[in-house]
Motif scaffolding. Structure first.
Motif, PDB file in Angstrom:
ATOM      1  N   GLY A  91       0.795  -1.204   0.000  1.00  0.00           N
ATOM      2  CA  GLY A  91       0.000   0.000   0.000  1.00  0.00           C
ATOM      3  C   GLY A  91       0.834   1.264   0.000  1.00  0.00           C
ATOM      4  N   THR A  92       0.136   2.390  -0.078  1.00  0.00           N
ATOM      5  CA  THR A  92       0.745   3.716   0.023  1.00  0.00           C
ATOM      6  C   THR A  92       0.051   4.447   1.169  1.00  0.00           C
ATOM      7  OG1 THR A  92      -0.854   4.788  -1.445  1.00  0.00           O
ATOM      8  CG2 THR A  92       1.082   3.772  -2.491  1.00  0.00           C
ATOM      9  N   ALA A  93       0.356   5.715   1.327  1.00  0.00           N
ATOM     10  CA  ALA A  93      -0.321   6.517   2.346  1.00  0.00           C
ATOM     11  C   ALA A  93      -1.810   6.627   2.043  1.00  0.00           C
ATOM     12  CB  ALA A  93       0.303   7.909   2.407  1.00  0.00           C
ATOM     13  N   TYR A  94      -2.186   6.448   0.791  1.00  0.00           N
ATOM     14  CA  TYR A  94      -3.579   6.584   0.359  1.00  0.00           C
ATOM     15  C   TYR A  94      -4.309   5.247   0.330  1.00  0.00           C
ATOM     16  CZ  TYR A  94      -7.495   8.035  -2.617  1.00  0.00           C
ATOM     17  OH  TYR A  94      -8.733   8.297  -3.138  1.00  0.00           O
ATOM     18  N   THR A  95      -3.579   4.181   0.097  1.00  0.00           N
ATOM     19  CA  THR A  95      -4.174   2.841   0.029  1.00  0.00           C
ATOM     20  C   THR A  95      -3.533   1.966   1.100  1.00  0.00           C
ATOM     21  OG1 THR A  95      -2.539   2.087  -1.598  1.00  0.00           O
ATOM     22  CG2 THR A  95      -4.581   3.040  -2.458  1.00  0.00           C
ATOM     23  N   GLU A  96      -4.245   0.973   1.564  1.00  0.00           N
ATOM     24  CA  GLU A  96      -3.717   0.153   2.654  1.00  0.00           C
ATOM     25  C   GLU A  96      -2.982  -1.091   2.189  1.00  0.00           C
ATOM     26  OE1 GLU A  96      -6.259  -0.808   5.879  1.00  0.00           O
ATOM     27  OE2 GLU A  96      -7.132   1.194   5.953  1.00  0.00           O
ATOM     28  N   ASP A  97      -3.652  -1.926   1.419  1.00  0.00           N
ATOM     29  CA  ASP A  97      -3.123  -3.260   1.146  1.00  0.00           C
ATOM     30  C   ASP A  97      -2.487  -3.437  -0.218  1.00  0.00           C
ATOM     31  OD1 ASP A  97      -4.047  -4.089   3.659  1.00  0.00           O
ATOM     32  OD2 ASP A  97      -6.039  -4.478   2.839  1.00  0.00           O
ATOM     33  N   GLU A  98      -2.847  -2.592  -1.182  1.00  0.00           N
ATOM     34  CA  GLU A  98      -2.278  -2.738  -2.515  1.00  0.00           C
ATOM     35  C   GLU A  98      -2.222  -1.390  -3.208  1.00  0.00           C
ATOM     36  OE1 GLU A  98      -4.867  -5.603  -4.400  1.00  0.00           O
ATOM     37  OE2 GLU A  98      -6.194  -4.029  -5.148  1.00  0.00           O
ATOM     38  N   SER A  99      -1.419  -1.341  -4.240  1.00  0.00           N
ATOM     39  CA  SER A  99      -1.265  -0.130  -5.050  1.00  0.00           C
ATOM     40  C   SER A  99      -1.482  -0.496  -6.504  1.00  0.00           C
ATOM     41  CB  SER A  99       0.141   0.452  -4.894  1.00  0.00           C
ATOM     42  OG  SER A  99       0.409   0.762  -3.557  1.00  0.00           O
TER      43      SER A  99
END
Length: 195
Positions: free
Chosen positions: A99-107
């Motif tokens: 993830g990223t700061a915006y998404t948790e589990d995947e990008s």
């Protein structure tokens, strides 16, 4: 507060942990290698590059309707469903298990050239006066479209260059946002993401 679309420096791209994107970078390079492509390493930030930062604040309903009128479902997904934009000629989006700061589990990683082509089609559909729209400064689009206190910016341009883009300023904002973000990514060879 809110969500921002920002450029990522080479240093932050390689930085592991909470403040960096090293996990995303490593996962992307692994996937690129699996596909027989070279790794992606952004160059050191150009010293005079202003950085890109725009606030995602207007409602997206009109923009989504515009996209549905001019893009296929797959193209709409390409334009809107990414969480990381890179200046690579990717034929399809790559989903990474980090993830990223915006998404948790995947990008979801998309190629800037594909996003740019779609945004250019939308800009043409609404006759967006791109030469009048600012680029390069922090929050330039947000201020020009939404918060110009003196009646300048978008309202002033609409008076001299009317067109379908004036029917829904929020939709026009998002067309300009995705177009300028993709242009910035390609021009400076840097990633873009949401925070």
């Amino acid at each position: 507060m809110g969500v921002y679309l920002v450029s990522v420096t080479a240093r932050d791209w390689s930085e592991p942990g909470e403040d960096g994107y090293g996990d995303v970078a490593a996962a992307l390079n692994t996937e690129l290698g699996r596909r027989g492509l070279p790794p992606y390493r952004p160059p050191e930030t150009v010293r005079d590059a202003p950085g890109f930062e725009e606030k995602i604040s207007p409602a997206m309903d009109g923009f989504t309707a515009l996209c549905r009128a001019h893009l296929t479902g797959a193209e709409l997904s390409t334009l809107l469903d990414w969480s990381v934009l890179v200046p690579l000629p990717l034929e399809e989006e790559i989903v990474l298990p980090v993830g990223t700061a915006y998404t948790e589990d995947e990008s979801t990683v998309a190629g800037a050239s594909r996003v740019l082509a779609l945004a250019e089609r939308l800009a043409e559909a609404v006759a967006l006066p791109l030469d009048a729209i600012p680029a390069g400064k922090h929050l330039a689009l947000s201020l020009w479209f939404m918060e110009e206190p003196t009646g300048g910016g978008a309202r002033k341009t609409a008076g001299t260059r009317p067109g379908p883009w004036t029917d829904d300023p929020a939709a026009a904002f998002y067309v300009a946002l995705y177009l300028r973000a993709a242009q910035y990514s390609l021009r400076h060879a840097c990633p873009m993401t949401y925070i």
